[in-house]
Write an enzyme that holds these catalytic residues in place. Structure first.
Site, short mmCIF file in Angstrom:
data_model
loop_
_atom_site.label_atom_id
_atom_site.label_comp_id
_atom_site.label_asym_id
_atom_site.label_seq_id
_atom_site.Cartn_x
_atom_site.Cartn_y
_atom_site.Cartn_z
N GLU A 36 0.87 -1.17 0.00
CA GLU A 36 0.00 0.00 0.00
C GLU A 36 0.92 1.23 0.00
O GLU A 36 1.81 1.32 0.84
CB GLU A 36 -0.87 0.01 1.26
CG GLU A 36 -1.88 1.12 1.21
CD GLU A 36 -2.78 1.21 2.43
OE1 GLU A 36 -2.65 0.37 3.34
OE2 GLU A 36 -3.60 2.14 2.46
N ARG A 261 5.67 -12.84 9.45
CA ARG A 261 6.24 -11.50 9.29
C ARG A 261 7.65 -11.50 9.80
O ARG A 261 7.98 -12.24 10.73
CB ARG A 261 5.50 -10.53 10.20
CG ARG A 261 4.33 -9.85 9.64
CD ARG A 261 3.82 -8.87 10.70
NE ARG A 261 4.01 -7.52 10.21
CZ ARG A 261 3.25 -6.96 9.29
NH1 ARG A 261 2.27 -7.63 8.73
NH2 ARG A 261 3.46 -5.73 8.88
N LYS A 271 4.83 0.60 9.00
CA LYS A 271 4.83 1.92 8.39
C LYS A 271 4.17 2.95 9.29
O LYS A 271 4.59 4.10 9.34
CB LYS A 271 4.11 1.86 7.04
CG LYS A 271 4.99 1.34 5.93
CD LYS A 271 4.24 1.28 4.62
CE LYS A 271 3.33 0.10 4.57
NZ LYS A 271 2.66 -0.10 3.29
#
Ligand code: ATP
Ligand code: MG
Length: 547
Positions: A36, A261, A271
């Site tokens: 994104e 992850r 982020k």
């Protein structure tokens, strides 16, 4: 393209089976990296990038870069550009570049089809009410009073939503699945919401936007993705990923596969948190060399090779864990150790006067560029009567096992002579300011002198010709406080002045060196100017990494 390392992982086992069974007919193995564009990429994304691209390479398949830009409020073109740059820098080439927003029309059509099939409805409950109606893990949810609107009414309302007739939050489109599902994600999730906001790509064309869980499987399907790799937190969303594709009777739908992850010690890795550090001014920007962003570690002096090696070593697993940041440091040392030239640099100088060295003589000492790589040759380093050494290489009263310089002791000056300290000069505060030493001309490096040995070798620079510059020494961004909680390290940046060999005057931004006995450094790409050289410390020499 970056080379493929044959990391066998559970995902490749799944793909092998799919190929064997012909799950996707004769279609190629197709993956995608779908960031994104709401921030800069970090080292966690590098793991996903390496996995997606090398998987495609391994199977002679394809991999797309796709911007998952379905939330106009958080996304920006600056991020799009930085992400492209980072993926390329890591050494990968995408087959196609797409934006989720390219598919807004198609996604809308799919929603209309779902409505027509009685699988989606417009709901007027507020966000709070939807949450209340959702139930809990132990209690089923309650059906919305709007759940049984007719297809015609839903079609009309959805179109009006699109045309801007309603305010943000006034209505949503929901999937009609099962309010009693044990999986909370399946309790009639919202699939479209209203947001009167300017989108970085589509401007003000749209005021309704698809939700991630609805949009993502469609994006994958439109592109012919076969294996949609994502992180573990989406495991519970998998039935929802499959839902629109089942309802739309998609042939050979993509499958979602989750992996762990990457988490790293001594840093933050999302982020949202990184953006906060930037916005709060806690760091100097997304590419601050202390940041775990690709842009930050690039400026810090990391190489794509080191990052790919790191991603290879951590592997791909199905359980979350925290990787020691020392492994990342180990990888950059391994990559640089035979690649970069060495230079002698003094941080906190004490002047050394070689009292028996001729007043106006300067010799050019031949010093190897890389002690581990003969092929890197030699360079000339000037030496004359006055030199600088590092303050920590001298002790007036030596501690036990101190083999560096102290009164009466003889050491080797790297690539030069044996030097003995005879006299210590101090200022009025008692601080050592100068050492008077003598050298033995017989002991010149490379002369084959074998008369006696010394235990210590220290580095030096010629006082007259030394180049002065700045060095930014970094420590971890996050440290643990007494309670074991992660806090921002208040001492993560220390700027020091340094004196280096004259050849460093011509350094170009981005050039890397090993500063002898200190670590690996890179001339900063942003801060170096005509008048000033600034180095970033990439990593120290000593490793705390244990296998
Ligand atoms: P963040 O929480 O940092 O914003 P994200 O998952 O929201 O991360 P996206 O831009 O959606 O960021 O991520 C793009 C891809 O990178 C996704 O497939 C995501 O799963 C993967 N990814 C993100 N963070 C990590 C990580 N720490 N380790 C491995 N993969 C990651
Ligand atoms: Mg995200």
């Amino acid at each position: 393209m970056a080379e493929i390392k044959e990391a066998i992982n559970f995902i490749h086992n799944i793909i092998d089976k799919d190929l064997e069974e012909g799950t996707y007919g004769d279609r190629p193995v197709y993956t995608r990296f779908p960031p994104e564009p709401n921030g800069y990429l970090h080292i966690g994304h590098a793991k996903s990038i390496c996995l997606n691209f090398t998987t495609a390479q391994k199977y002679n398949g394809k991999c797309n870069l796709r911007f998952d830009d379905t939330d106009p409020l958080k996304e920006d073109t600056e991020y799009v550009e930085s992400i492209k740059e980072d993926v390329k820098w890591l050494g990968f080439e995408w087959d196609e570049l797409y934006f989720a927003s390219d598919y807004f029309d198609k996604m809308y059509d799919c929603a209309v089809e779902l409505i027509k099939k009685g699988k989606a409805y417009v709901c007027d409950l507020t966000a709070d009410e939807i949450r209340e109606y959702r139930g809990t893990l132990t209690e089923p949810g309650k059906e919305s009073p709007y759940r049984n609107r007719s297809v015609e009414e839903n079609l009309k309302l959805f179109e009006e939503m699109k045309e801007g007739k309603y305010k943000d939050g006034e209505k949503v489109l929901r999937a009609k699945i099962d309010m009693a599902s044990p999986n909370m994600n399946m309790r009639d999730p919202v699939i479209y919401r209203i947001a009167h906001a300017e989108h970085h790509n589509t401007g003000d064309k749209w005021c309704i936007y698809p939700m991630y869980d609805y949009a993502h499987p469609l994006e994958d399907a439109f592109e012919g993705i076969t294996h949609s790799l994502c992180t573990l937190e989406f495991e519970d969303h998998r039935p929802l990923y499959e839902w629109p594709l089942i309802e739309l009777e998609w042939e050979m739908p993509p499958q979602q596969i989750e992996f762990a992850r990457l988490n790293l010690t001594n840093t933050v890795m999302s982020k949202r948190h990184l953006k906060k550090l930037v916005d709060d001014g806690a760091v100097e920007g997304w590419d601050d060399p202390r940041m775990p962003t690709i842009a930050g570690i690039r400026r810090r002096g990391y190489t794509p090779e080191a990052i790919r090696d790191f991603c290879d070593r951590i592997g791909v697993a199905k359980t979350n864990s925290v990787v020691d940041i020392a492994l990342l440091e180990h990888c950059i040392r391994e990559d640089l150790k035979e690649k970069v030239e060495s230079r002698m640099v003094v941080f906190d100088p004490i002047k050394v006067v070689i009292t028996n060295y001729p007043e106006d003589l300067t010799e050019e000492m031949e010093i190897e560029n890389n002690s581990m790589n003969e092929e890197m040759g030699y360079r000339k380093v000037p030496l004359s009567r006055e030199l600088y050494i590092d303050r920590e290489d001298f002790m007036e009263v030596p501690v036990k096992k101190y083999f560096r310089l102290y009164p009466g002791n003889e050491v080797r000056f790297k690539g030069a002579y044996f030097i003995t300290c005879n006299e210590v000069i101090k200022d009025s505060d008692g601080k050592v300011v100068e050492l008077h030493c003598t050298y033995d001309p017989e002991t010149k490096s490379g002369s084959g002198f074998s008369g006696r040995k010394v235990k210590g070798t220290i580095h030096w620079v010629d006082a007259k010709q030394a180049v002065k510059f700045k060095v930014r020494e970094y420590d971890y961004l996050m440290i643990e406080d007494e309670k074991g909680e992660n806090i921002l390290n208040p001492d993560s940046l220390k700027v020091v002045e340094a004196y280096g060999e004259p050849s460093l005057a011509n350094v170009k931004p981005g050039e890397r060196f090993q500063f002898f006995r200190k670590g690996y450094y890179i001339a900063d790409a942003k801060l170096c100017t005509e008048d000033e050289i600034v180095f970033n410390k990439t990593v120290g020499l000593k490793s705390s990494w244990k296998k």
